[in-house]
Design a protein around this motif. Structure first.
Motif, PDB file in Angstrom:
ATOM      1  N   ARG A 274      45.775  16.649  39.956  1.00 57.92           N
ATOM      2  CA  ARG A 274      44.753  16.403  38.936  1.00 57.92           C
ATOM      3  C   ARG A 274      44.767  17.440  37.823  1.00 57.92           C
ATOM      4  O   ARG A 274      44.039  17.320  36.851  1.00 57.92           O
ATOM      5  N   GLY A 275      45.578  18.508  37.988  1.00 53.94           N
ATOM      6  CA  GLY A 275      45.711  19.470  36.898  1.00 53.94           C
ATOM      7  C   GLY A 275      45.271  20.882  37.189  1.00 53.94           C
ATOM      8  O   GLY A 275      45.244  21.716  36.281  1.00 53.94           O
ATOM      9  N   LEU A 276      44.941  21.207  38.442  1.00 51.63           N
ATOM     10  CA  LEU A 276      44.611  22.581  38.804  1.00 51.63           C
ATOM     11  C   LEU A 276      45.883  23.337  39.172  1.00 51.63           C
ATOM     12  O   LEU A 276      46.750  22.807  39.861  1.00 51.63           O
ATOM     13  N   GLY A 277      45.993  24.583  38.724  1.00 55.33           N
ATOM     14  CA  GLY A 277      47.125  25.422  39.079  1.00 55.33           C
ATOM     15  C   GLY A 277      46.667  26.847  39.303  1.00 55.33           C
ATOM     16  O   GLY A 277      45.714  27.304  38.661  1.00 55.33           O
ATOM     17  N   ILE A 278      47.340  27.566  40.199  1.00 53.73           N
ATOM     18  CA  ILE A 278      46.901  28.919  40.539  1.00 53.73           C
ATOM     19  C   ILE A 278      48.053  29.907  40.505  1.00 53.73           C
ATOM     20  O   ILE A 278      49.190  29.582  40.866  1.00 53.73           O
ATOM     21  N   MET A 279      47.763  31.109  40.046  1.00 53.89           N
ATOM     22  CA  MET A 279      48.675  32.248  40.094  1.00 53.89           C
ATOM     23  C   MET A 279      48.042  33.268  41.025  1.00 53.89           C
ATOM     24  O   MET A 279      47.014  33.859  40.707  1.00 53.89           O
ATOM     25  N   GLY A 280      48.649  33.452  42.211  1.00 57.35           N
ATOM     26  CA  GLY A 280      48.054  34.322  43.215  1.00 57.35           C
ATOM     27  C   GLY A 280      48.252  35.788  42.918  1.00 57.35           C
ATOM     28  O   GLY A 280      49.153  36.189  42.181  1.00 57.35           O
ATOM     29  N   GLN A 281      47.414  36.597  43.529  1.00 53.09           N
ATOM     30  CA  GLN A 281      47.510  38.040  43.336  1.00 53.09           C
ATOM     31  C   GLN A 281      48.638  38.633  44.177  1.00 53.09           C
ATOM     32  O   GLN A 281      49.384  39.499  43.719  1.00 53.09           O
TER      33      GLN A 281
ATOM     34  N   LEU B 210      44.015  28.977  37.184  1.00 55.60           N
ATOM     35  CA  LEU B 210      43.291  29.934  38.005  1.00 55.60           C
ATOM     36  C   LEU B 210      44.198  31.158  38.144  1.00 55.60           C
ATOM     37  O   LEU B 210      45.256  31.088  38.775  1.00 55.60           O
ATOM     38  N   LEU B 211      43.807  32.276  37.555  1.00 53.83           N
ATOM     39  CA  LEU B 211      44.667  33.457  37.484  1.00 53.83           C
ATOM     40  C   LEU B 211      43.994  34.631  38.189  1.00 53.83           C
ATOM     41  O   LEU B 211      42.947  35.115  37.750  1.00 53.83           O
ATOM     42  N   ASP B 212      44.619  35.082  39.282  1.00 53.86           N
ATOM     43  CA  ASP B 212      44.032  36.136  40.105  1.00 53.86           C
ATOM     44  C   ASP B 212      44.644  37.486  39.756  1.00 53.86           C
ATOM     45  O   ASP B 212      45.747  37.820  40.177  1.00 53.86           O
ATOM     46  N   GLU B 213      43.923  38.274  38.967  1.00 53.96           N
ATOM     47  CA  GLU B 213      44.321  39.612  38.544  1.00 53.96           C
ATOM     48  C   GLU B 213      45.776  39.652  38.064  1.00 53.96           C
ATOM     49  O   GLU B 213      46.630  40.316  38.666  1.00 53.96           O
TER      50      GLU B 213
ATOM     51  N   LEU C 246      37.039  32.948  46.028  1.00 53.88           N
ATOM     52  CA  LEU C 246      36.508  31.885  45.178  1.00 53.88           C
ATOM     53  C   LEU C 246      37.630  31.050  44.588  1.00 53.88           C
ATOM     54  O   LEU C 246      37.587  29.808  44.618  1.00 53.88           O
ATOM     55  N   LEU C 247      38.662  31.703  44.050  1.00 48.64           N
ATOM     56  CA  LEU C 247      39.784  30.957  43.468  1.00 48.64           C
ATOM     57  C   LEU C 247      40.519  30.150  44.523  1.00 48.64           C
ATOM     58  O   LEU C 247      40.904  28.994  44.277  1.00 48.64           O
TER      59      LEU C 247
ATOM     60  N   VAL D 214      39.874  33.460  34.943  1.00 43.20           N
ATOM     61  CA  VAL D 214      40.730  34.619  35.165  1.00 43.20           C
ATOM     62  C   VAL D 214      39.955  35.719  35.877  1.00 43.20           C
ATOM     63  O   VAL D 214      38.905  36.160  35.397  1.00 43.20           O
ATOM     64  N   ILE D 215      40.471  36.147  37.019  1.00 41.69           N
ATOM     65  CA  ILE D 215      39.915  37.314  37.698  1.00 41.69           C
ATOM     66  C   ILE D 215      40.530  38.567  37.085  1.00 41.69           C
ATOM     67  O   ILE D 215      41.749  38.655  36.909  1.00 41.69           O
TER      68      ILE D 215
END
Length: 248
Positions: free
Chosen positions: A78-85, A152-155, A43-44, A195-196
């Motif tokens: 546009r301002g989305l950011g992710i931290m992968g697991q 977006l924070l994955d575990e 999903l993330l 946050v996952i």
């Protein structure tokens, strides 16, 4: 800030997520619980726009704009950011070089590096030989340097010892509250996040506004995140599936 409307995702020809409806308001943080293999990471990755995740139905709206078909780089702009697991090793790419390329001009990199205790890693290839906690801190440093408005924070707590989780948790809390200065200012309303969490340990450091439970590729229920976590701890995820069947 973020709205998923009847979102269905396919990976490698297999349906992973079905009719996901989820929203996060501006300045709010929501958490997503679920067992392994439920589709949380998928999903993330889909929200961020990674390849290999095919949207077969539904829409993704960010700040009121339909971004369903936008490429990853435009979503980041546009301002989305992710931290992968499980981020990959980047052999031949030094952490310092990546930070200098991707960091927003308003960000004080030296301050972030010091706060996350990453100064000794700047000349090293990204993630190569890093421990689990060091990888998480490196990921968080890279993400904070980009200064997104939605995280977006994955575990973030997985594979991390007690010392590192405290440091990581406090930094995530600062980021979500907009306490990291950019050009001498901070967002008064704070940032937003999804946050996952598998264990719920990250809730010791952040205030979550709403929780969702994802099982078998579907949202089973939503509510107060701490109440949901207590239900999961006492009754397990299967109770969510059984409850959903009874309701339908």
């Amino acid at each position: 800030m973020l709205e998923l409307e009847n979102l269905s995702i396919e990976v490698g020809g297999k349906q992973i997520l079905t009719n996901i409806n989820l929203s996060v308001e501006s300045g709010y943080t929501n958490v997503l619980f679920g067992p392994n293999g439920a589709g949380k990471s998928a999903l993330l990755m889909s929200i961020m726009g990674f390849s290999g995740y095919k949207i077969t139905n539904g829409k993704i709206y960010f700040k009121g704009e339909d971004i369903t078909d936008l490429p990853l780089n435009e979503r980041a702009e546009r301002g989305l950011g992710i931290m992968g697991q499980r981020p990959p090793n980047m052999v031949g790419v030094k952490l310092k070089d990546l930070l200098e390329i991707t960091a927003e001009e308003c960000i004080d990199l030296d301050e972030l590096v010091e706060e996350l205790n990453m100064s000794s890693f700047l000349e090293r290839d990204i993630n190569v030989g890093f421990s689990g906690g060091e990888i998480k801190r490196s990921e968080l440093l890279q993400l904070a340097a980009q200064a997104p408005s939605f995280y977006l924070l994955d575990e973030p707590e997985s594979g991390v010892d007690l010392v590192n989780i405290s440091q990581i948790g406090m930094m995530i809390n600062k980021l979500l509250h907009g306490d990291i200065k950019c050009a001498g200012r901070r967002r008064k309303e704070g940032n937003s996040g999804l946050v996952i969490t598998h264990t719920g340990q990250i809730l010791d450091y952040i205030e979550a506004d709403k929780g969702y439970i994802l099982c078998n590729g579907q949202i089973m229920c939503s509510g107060n995140p701490r109440d949901l976590l207590n239900e999961i701890k006492t009754k397990g995820y299967q109770e969510c599936v059984t409850c959903k069947i009874r309701q339908s």
